[in-house]
Motif scaffolding. Structure first.
Motif, PDB file in Angstrom:
ATOM      1  N   GLN A 231      17.716 -17.726  40.620  1.00  0.00           N
ATOM      2  CA  GLN A 231      16.651 -17.893  41.114  1.00  0.00           C
ATOM      3  C   GLN A 231      16.285 -19.083  41.903  1.00  0.00           C
ATOM      4  O   GLN A 231      15.424 -19.195  43.081  1.00  0.00           O
ATOM      5  CB  GLN A 231      15.312 -17.740  40.257  1.00  0.00           C
ATOM      6  N   LYS A 232      17.074 -20.142  41.677  1.00  0.00           N
ATOM      7  CA  LYS A 232      17.017 -21.391  42.439  1.00  0.00           C
ATOM      8  C   LYS A 232      18.190 -21.824  43.106  1.00  0.00           C
ATOM      9  O   LYS A 232      19.355 -21.231  42.738  1.00  0.00           O
ATOM     10  CB  LYS A 232      16.740 -22.485  41.480  1.00  0.00           C
ATOM     11  N   THR A 242      18.822 -17.572  47.899  1.00  0.00           N
ATOM     12  CA  THR A 242      19.466 -16.815  46.613  1.00  0.00           C
ATOM     13  C   THR A 242      19.401 -15.400  47.293  1.00  0.00           C
ATOM     14  O   THR A 242      19.049 -15.048  48.169  1.00  0.00           O
ATOM     15  CB  THR A 242      18.209 -17.239  45.717  1.00  0.00           C
TER      16      THR A 242
END
Length: 328
Positions: A231-232, A242
């Motif tokens: 997600q990062k 991403t």
């Protein structure tokens, strides 16, 4: 109070006093943990990311305790050989399994029968680190983004192929197929570097690989990075979006390292190990590992690790079942 009752009470007090004294003596005589060498069992070969992390952590534990740490690599059978050996070890804190999501989240869904129980046979100690993977294609491929790659896949079902040489890489590809609703052929390899070799040679079209394997080829201009799996964004690839940012909503598939000891290990020993390993993740050697591997330190309480493992096991099981992968 009659004399017999008085004698019984007096004897009870004496007995309790002697028991406390004996307990105190035993406690005083018990050596502080650790009092001898600790063995870190690693499910993968020397030089693997897990092995590198175990050795970095071991240096710190030795510095803090003045006791040696021995790294025992028991590679093979998707980590089952090492996990079984650790599960059967004496529950005294002197055998620690430094492992990943492979043995403690994925295997129970990939194999009909395990030689260990990832929950019942172990006491969680702490998380150690988390990392992401990167979606790569050959630098000469026409796809410049995740959207372009998926658009081609939708128009040409089954024409593209993806390679994988680990359970994390395989599940990352399967999750992409499921969330993007595309048909891409899976090609299995014994390791991610072998898959990268075929990707460079044009035998496969794409893969989602660990950053330690993919980043050198990306920086050399031989592979093109299209998306990051967590997600990062990755620290080594800050300009790469991403996969979720690129349009595949809900996509999140990383990998993690954690420490476990045999079930029944005394709580004070688990607590001391938790303290030692959490401190070790901040050591210079560990920080160097995390930087080079494109991952980051991640520590937990034993209870937090147990809850995290349960959630990850459920997530991996869902992806594996949806992919139609039959346990071996």
């Amino acid at each position: 109070m009659n004399p017999s009752m008085h004698r019984r009470r007096a004897l009870a007090i004496v007995a309790a006093t002697l028991a406390c004294a004996a307990a105190g003596t035993a406690s005083a005589q018990a050596p502080a943990y650790p009092a001898k060498a600790i063995t870190f069992i690693v499910p993968f070969a020397a030089g693997s990311a897990t092995d590198q992390l175990a050795r970095a952590l071991g240096q710190s534990v030795t510095t803090d305790t003045k006791q040696p740490v021995v790294v025992d690599n028991k590679a093979g059978a998707s980590g089952m050989i090492a996990a079984q050996a650790a599960a059967k070890a004496a529950p005294d804190g002197y055998t620690v399994l430094i492992t990943t999501n492979t043995t403690h989240a994925a295997n129970e869904h990939l194999y009909k029968k395990l030689s260990y129980d990832p929950v019942k046979d172990f006491a969680p100690v702490t998380g150690l680190g988390k990392g992401g993977q990167v979606l790569v294609v050959n630098a000469g491929a026409p796809y410049k983004s995740v959207a372009e790659l998926l658009a081609f896949a939708k128009k040409n079902p089954g024409k593209l192929s993806f390679g994988s040489g680990s359970s994390s890489s395989r599940m990352a590809g399967e999750m992409l197929k499921q969330l993007a609703d595309v048909d891409i052929l899976h090609v299995p390899y014994k390791s991610n570097p072998l898959a990268i070799t075929d990707l460079l040679g044009g035998q496969i079209d794409m893969m989602i690989t660990d950053t330690s394997t993919g980043v050198p080829q990306i920086k050399a201009g031989k592979l093109r990075a299209l998306g990051y799996s967590t997600q990062k964004r990755g620290a080594q690839l800050p300009d790469v979006p991403t996969i979720a940012e690129a349009g595949v909503k809900g996509y999140d598939m990383g990998y993690w390292f954690a420490a476990y000891v045999p079930a029944g290990t005394p709580a004070p020993v688990v607590a001391r190990l938790n303290e030692l390993l959490a401190h070790a993740t901040k050591s210079e050697a560990a920080r160097s590992f995390f930087t080079n591997a494109g991952s980051e330190a991640w520590t937990t309480t034993p209870e937090e690790l147990a809850k995290f493992q349960a959630a990850e096991t459920q997530k991996w099981g869902k992806v594996i079942k949806a992919a139609g992968i039959e346990p071996e």
